[in-house]
Design a protein around this motif. Structure first.
Motif, PDB file in Angstrom:
ATOM      1  N   ALA A  78      61.488  -8.778 -36.382  1.00  0.00           N
ATOM      2  CA  ALA A  78      60.201  -8.137 -36.665  1.00  0.00           C
ATOM      3  C   ALA A  78      59.093  -9.155 -36.468  1.00  0.00           C
ATOM      4  CB  ALA A  78      60.168  -7.603 -38.094  1.00  0.00           C
ATOM      5  N   GLU A  79      57.929  -8.656 -36.063  1.00  0.00           N
ATOM      6  CA  GLU A  79      56.785  -9.529 -35.808  1.00  0.00           C
ATOM      7  C   GLU A  79      56.571 -10.505 -36.954  1.00  0.00           C
ATOM      8  OE1 GLU A  79      53.147  -7.529 -36.317  1.00  0.00           O
ATOM      9  OE2 GLU A  79      51.917  -9.234 -35.769  1.00  0.00           O
ATOM     10  N   GLU A  80      56.633 -10.005 -38.169  1.00  0.00           N
ATOM     11  CA  GLU A  80      56.241 -10.811 -39.309  1.00  0.00           C
ATOM     12  C   GLU A  80      57.421 -11.447 -40.039  1.00  0.00           C
ATOM     13  OE1 GLU A  80      54.121  -7.530 -40.519  1.00  0.00           O
ATOM     14  OE2 GLU A  80      52.250  -8.207 -39.661  1.00  0.00           O
ATOM     15  N   ALA A  81      58.629 -11.313 -39.497  1.00  0.00           N
ATOM     16  CA  ALA A  81      59.802 -11.767 -40.245  1.00  0.00           C
ATOM     17  C   ALA A  81      59.787 -13.277 -40.453  1.00  0.00           C
ATOM     18  CB  ALA A  81      61.065 -11.337 -39.531  1.00  0.00           C
ATOM     19  N   PHE A 108      56.884  -5.198 -28.061  1.00  0.00           N
ATOM     20  CA  PHE A 108      56.535  -5.780 -29.370  1.00  0.00           C
ATOM     21  C   PHE A 108      56.707  -4.686 -30.426  1.00  0.00           C
ATOM     22  CE2 PHE A 108      52.787  -7.758 -31.865  1.00  0.00           C
ATOM     23  CZ  PHE A 108      53.542  -8.794 -32.359  1.00  0.00           C
ATOM     24  N   TRP A 109      55.781  -4.490 -31.383  1.00  0.00           N
ATOM     25  CA  TRP A 109      55.875  -3.295 -32.243  1.00  0.00           C
ATOM     26  C   TRP A 109      54.883  -2.227 -31.818  1.00  0.00           C
ATOM     27  CZ3 TRP A 109      51.482  -1.795 -34.883  1.00  0.00           C
ATOM     28  CH2 TRP A 109      50.498  -2.776 -35.143  1.00  0.00           C
ATOM     29  N   THR A 110      54.077  -2.548 -30.781  1.00  0.00           N
ATOM     30  CA  THR A 110      52.937  -1.692 -30.453  1.00  0.00           C
ATOM     31  C   THR A 110      53.124  -0.841 -29.194  1.00  0.00           C
ATOM     32  OG1 THR A 110      51.972  -3.567 -29.250  1.00  0.00           O
ATOM     33  CG2 THR A 110      51.323  -3.302 -31.540  1.00  0.00           C
ATOM     34  N   ALA A 135      62.530  -3.495 -38.267  1.00  0.00           N
ATOM     35  CA  ALA A 135      62.209  -2.203 -38.867  1.00  0.00           C
ATOM     36  C   ALA A 135      61.083  -1.513 -38.112  1.00  0.00           C
ATOM     37  CB  ALA A 135      61.809  -2.400 -40.330  1.00  0.00           C
ATOM     38  N   PHE A 136      60.342  -2.274 -37.301  1.00  0.00           N
ATOM     39  CA  PHE A 136      59.251  -1.665 -36.543  1.00  0.00           C
ATOM     40  C   PHE A 136      59.750  -0.812 -35.376  1.00  0.00           C
ATOM     41  CE2 PHE A 136      56.682  -5.511 -38.132  1.00  0.00           C
ATOM     42  CZ  PHE A 136      56.326  -4.842 -39.295  1.00  0.00           C
ATOM     43  N   ARG A 137      61.079  -0.667 -35.260  1.00  0.00           N
ATOM     44  CA  ARG A 137      61.582   0.354 -34.333  1.00  0.00           C
ATOM     45  C   ARG A 137      61.076   1.737 -34.749  1.00  0.00           C
ATOM     46  NH1 ARG A 137      67.838  -1.278 -34.328  1.00  0.00           N
ATOM     47  NH2 ARG A 137      67.140  -2.247 -36.280  1.00  0.00           N
ATOM     48  N   GLY A 138      60.690   1.874 -36.010  1.00  0.00           N
ATOM     49  CA  GLY A 138      60.079   3.138 -36.424  1.00  0.00           C
ATOM     50  C   GLY A 138      58.817   3.422 -35.633  1.00  0.00           C
ATOM     51  N   PHE A 139      57.967   2.414 -35.498  1.00  0.00           N
ATOM     52  CA  PHE A 139      56.758   2.567 -34.677  1.00  0.00           C
ATOM     53  C   PHE A 139      57.138   2.842 -33.223  1.00  0.00           C
ATOM     54  CE2 PHE A 139      54.138  -0.411 -37.577  1.00  0.00           C
ATOM     55  CZ  PHE A 139      53.408   0.627 -38.112  1.00  0.00           C
ATOM     56  N   LEU A 140      58.058   1.995 -32.707  1.00  0.00           N
ATOM     57  CA  LEU A 140      58.379   2.076 -31.279  1.00  0.00           C
ATOM     58  C   LEU A 140      58.915   3.449 -30.897  1.00  0.00           C
ATOM     59  CD1 LEU A 140      60.146  -1.341 -30.542  1.00  0.00           C
ATOM     60  CD2 LEU A 140      57.946  -0.564 -29.642  1.00  0.00           C
ATOM     61  N   ALA A 195      46.296   1.956 -45.187  1.00  0.00           N
ATOM     62  CA  ALA A 195      46.312   3.057 -44.219  1.00  0.00           C
ATOM     63  C   ALA A 195      47.742   3.420 -43.800  1.00  0.00           C
ATOM     64  CB  ALA A 195      45.472   2.674 -42.995  1.00  0.00           C
ATOM     65  N   TRP A 196      48.570   2.391 -43.554  1.00  0.00           N
ATOM     66  CA  TRP A 196      49.967   2.691 -43.168  1.00  0.00           C
ATOM     67  C   TRP A 196      50.686   3.416 -44.300  1.00  0.00           C
ATOM     68  CZ3 TRP A 196      50.222   2.848 -38.327  1.00  0.00           C
ATOM     69  CH2 TRP A 196      49.943   1.798 -37.455  1.00  0.00           C
ATOM     70  N   ALA A 197      50.389   3.028 -45.541  1.00  0.00           N
ATOM     71  CA  ALA A 197      51.035   3.701 -46.682  1.00  0.00           C
ATOM     72  C   ALA A 197      50.624   5.172 -46.741  1.00  0.00           C
ATOM     73  CB  ALA A 197      50.662   2.997 -47.986  1.00  0.00           C
ATOM     74  N   THR A 231      44.103  -6.308 -50.917  1.00  0.00           N
ATOM     75  CA  THR A 231      44.616  -5.145 -50.185  1.00  0.00           C
ATOM     76  C   THR A 231      44.154  -5.202 -48.740  1.00  0.00           C
ATOM     77  OG1 THR A 231      44.572  -3.836 -52.204  1.00  0.00           O
ATOM     78  CG2 THR A 231      44.728  -2.623 -50.137  1.00  0.00           C
ATOM     79  N   TRP A 232      45.105  -5.524 -47.884  1.00  0.00           N
ATOM     80  CA  TRP A 232      44.876  -5.517 -46.440  1.00  0.00           C
ATOM     81  C   TRP A 232      44.662  -4.053 -46.041  1.00  0.00           C
ATOM     82  CZ3 TRP A 232      49.253  -4.814 -42.605  1.00  0.00           C
ATOM     83  CH2 TRP A 232      48.833  -5.038 -41.290  1.00  0.00           C
ATOM     84  N   ALA A 233      43.588  -3.798 -45.297  1.00  0.00           N
ATOM     85  CA  ALA A 233      43.215  -2.394 -45.034  1.00  0.00           C
ATOM     86  C   ALA A 233      44.330  -1.623 -44.335  1.00  0.00           C
ATOM     87  CB  ALA A 233      41.930  -2.347 -44.207  1.00  0.00           C
ATOM     88  N   ARG A 234      45.023  -2.280 -43.392  1.00  0.00           N
ATOM     89  CA  ARG A 234      46.062  -1.504 -42.686  1.00  0.00           C
ATOM     90  C   ARG A 234      47.255  -1.239 -43.583  1.00  0.00           C
ATOM     91  NH1 ARG A 234      45.109  -4.239 -37.993  1.00  0.00           N
ATOM     92  NH2 ARG A 234      47.166  -5.119 -37.631  1.00  0.00           N
ATOM     93  N   ALA A 235      47.493  -2.089 -44.591  1.00  0.00           N
ATOM     94  CA  ALA A 235      48.586  -1.779 -45.529  1.00  0.00           C
ATOM     95  C   ALA A 235      48.284  -0.450 -46.224  1.00  0.00           C
ATOM     96  CB  ALA A 235      48.746  -2.895 -46.551  1.00  0.00           C
ATOM     97  N   ILE A 290      55.372  -2.468 -45.864  1.00  0.00           N
ATOM     98  CA  ILE A 290      54.930  -1.069 -45.885  1.00  0.00           C
ATOM     99  C   ILE A 290      54.796  -0.513 -44.474  1.00  0.00           C
ATOM    100  CG2 ILE A 290      52.445  -1.612 -45.945  1.00  0.00           C
ATOM    101  CD1 ILE A 290      54.234   1.290 -47.775  1.00  0.00           C
ATOM    102  N   ASP A 291      54.484  -1.385 -43.505  1.00  0.00           N
ATOM    103  CA  ASP A 291      54.317  -0.918 -42.121  1.00  0.00           C
ATOM    104  C   ASP A 291      55.638  -0.415 -41.533  1.00  0.00           C
ATOM    105  OD1 ASP A 291      53.394  -3.420 -43.029  1.00  0.00           O
ATOM    106  OD2 ASP A 291      52.955  -4.200 -41.058  1.00  0.00           O
ATOM    107  N   ALA A 292      56.731  -0.591 -42.251  1.00  0.00           N
ATOM    108  CA  ALA A 292      58.025  -0.100 -41.769  1.00  0.00           C
ATOM    109  C   ALA A 292      58.312   1.321 -42.238  1.00  0.00           C
ATOM    110  CB  ALA A 292      59.141  -1.034 -42.245  1.00  0.00           C
ATOM    111  N   HIS A 297      51.593 -10.664 -45.347  1.00  0.00           N
ATOM    112  CA  HIS A 297      51.615 -11.458 -44.113  1.00  0.00           C
ATOM    113  C   HIS A 297      50.236 -11.477 -43.465  1.00  0.00           C
ATOM    114  CE1 HIS A 297      56.014 -11.890 -43.745  1.00  0.00           C
ATOM    115  NE2 HIS A 297      56.066 -10.692 -44.291  1.00  0.00           N
ATOM    116  N   LYS A 298      49.538 -10.363 -43.524  1.00  0.00           N
ATOM    117  CA  LYS A 298      48.301 -10.249 -42.746  1.00  0.00           C
ATOM    118  C   LYS A 298      47.062 -10.086 -43.615  1.00  0.00           C
ATOM    119  CE  LYS A 298      49.529  -8.806 -38.087  1.00  0.00           C
ATOM    120  NZ  LYS A 298      50.401  -7.679 -37.763  1.00  0.00           N
ATOM    121  N   GLY A 299      47.226  -9.911 -44.934  1.00  0.00           N
ATOM    122  CA  GLY A 299      46.075  -9.717 -45.806  1.00  0.00           C
ATOM    123  C   GLY A 299      45.441 -11.034 -46.217  1.00  0.00           C
TER     124      GLY A 299
HETATM  125  N1  GLY Z   1      52.635  -4.904 -38.404  1.00  0.00           N
HETATM  126  C1  GLY Z   1      51.814  -3.786 -38.311  1.00  0.00           C
HETATM  127  C2  GLY Z   1      50.379  -4.098 -38.276  1.00  0.00           C
HETATM  128  O1  GLY Z   1      49.975  -5.222 -37.991  1.00  0.00           O
HETATM  129  O2  GLY Z   1      49.605  -3.187 -38.519  1.00  0.00           O
END
Ligand code: GLY
Length: 373
Positions: free
Chosen positions: A138-141, A46-48, A88-93, A228-230, A222-226, A151-153, A214-216
């Motif tokens: 991508a998960e959220e595409a 996945f991306w994780t 783009a989450f290949r960056g994470f992987l 933090a990822w930034a 402001t989604w907290a992980r957005a 931003i998570d990319a 997508h997730k906020g």
């Molecule tokens: N797509 C990355 C996250 O959910 O944090």
């Protein structure tokens, strides 16, 4: 209340990594219910999935035991098949699943995997728009099309491409990284230093059409992980790509600190209210970012204290066993929120939460060099 013991926290996280390794199930750990610690796994990472490799590599650093490095190698080799995935989450992987293990353990196999991931990512670069789009896989595409950015990319991606440029001499990879990071500053950082998760852009010109999420909670929240990822992505960009990314990194970090509640664990979205579910993983990511930025900037020494205080609260309040008679498996960072909007794993152990807590602990102890991305 439990007292804080830094070395004991490291030991607990390694114990949990060991238990996951011993369970020997197929696929990559993604999230777990803290009640019994059984991992939900993903067949392809996945991306994780990369965070499982980085957690193993950190366990190798913490213990000096070769078996963790060998297991991290297997993760890096297994991820190589994802080098051409359109995400783009290949960056994470590949940053966490291959480059970080290479830098921590010296593995040549992990370096090869990281290079394959970097080249795959670079092939998705849209030169007209000046960034690597989210990608159809991508998960959220979903159905967002080719003009979508997240931003998570940024975390992982910029560091991976810049490292690959240094290793191969292919300077074009570093230029892709720089343009990708710059576009995300423009698209995602609001005037007040808060961060929008996602952006729609004109794929021929790169012109920003709108910001959304997508997730906020909402497009304007402001989604907290957005956030933090930034912080992490721009801190990495400032280290690897250029000092122009330090200012945005500090602006988003200052905003994080201003908004963080006294318990040091962010609500899953900063607009969700004081009683909203928390996301320990966002605070763990932010702790690593603050430690990096404390080293990179001359006027934010308080970032290190802030990171250390966050880590203490994560350990004392959320790392099992939280009480003397806590029946749950040991070494789980609880209260991670994967996806509140879809109601999936909203109070769980998240593989990246474990990773960033262990990374913070080892950075605070000086076991991970500040030169490591
Ligand atoms: N797509 C990355 C996250 O959910 O944090």
């Amino acid at each position: 209340m439990r007292t804080y013991d830094h070395d004991e926290a490291v030991r607990l996280l390694v114990e949990r990594t060991d238990a996951t390794l011993a369970s020997d199930q197929p696929g990559y750990p993604h999230y777990a219910d803290p009640a019994d610690g059984t991992w939900r796994r993903t067949p392809d990472g996945f991306w994780t999935g990369g965070f499982w490799g980085s957690l193993l590599a950190l366990a190798a650093v913490a213990t000096g035991e070769e078996r963790y490095a060998a297991a991290a190698d297997q993760v890096a080799i297994g991820l190589t098949g994802r080098a051409e995935s359109d995400t783009a989450f290949r960056g994470f992987l590949f940053h966490y699943g291959a480059l970080l293990p290479h830098l921590l353990t010296g593995s040549g196999a992990a370096a090869e995997s990281a290079l394959a991931g970097a080249r795959g990512l670079a092939s998705a670069f849209n030169g007209d728009a000046g960034l690597i789009p989210l990608g159809s896989q991508a998960e959220e595409a979903g159905d967002v099309g080719a003009g979508a950015a997240n931003i998570d990319a940024v975390p992982g991606t910029v560091a991976l491409l810049c490292w690959a440029a240094e290793r191969t001499g292919e300077t074009g990879l570093a230029e892709i990284a720089r343009r990708h990071a710059a576009r995300h500053v423009e698209y995602c950082v609001r005037d007040d230093g808060s961060v929008a998760q996602s952006a729609a852009f004109d794929e021929r010109t790169g012109e920003l059409k709108c910001r959304y999420t997508h997730k906020g909670l909402s497009d304007g929240s402001t989604w907290a992980r957005a956030q933090a990822w930034a912080m992490l992505g721009f801190a990495q960009a400032a280290h690897w790509s250029g000092p122009e990314f330090l200012d945005p990194a500090l602006r988003v970090a200052d905003r994080w600190i201003e908004w963080l509640p006294d318990c040091r664990v962010a609500p899953w979205d900063f607009a969700a209210g004081v009683d909203a579910p928390r996301d320990t993983s966002a605070s763990a990511i932010a702790a690593v970012a603050l430690l990096r930025l404390a080293d990179q900037s001359t006027d934010r020494p308080h970032y290190r204290d802030h990171a250390a205080a966050t880590v203490r609260r994560l350990v004392v309040d959320h790392l099992t066993p939280v009480t003397e008679d806590d029946p749950r498996p040991a070494g789980i960072l609880t209260a991670g929120c994967f996806d509140q909007r879809r109601g999936e794993a909203t109070a769980h152990e998240l593989i990246w939460g474990d990773h960033f807590l262990l990374e913070s602990l080892l950075r605070l102890r000086g076991d991970v060099a500040t030169s490591i991305p």
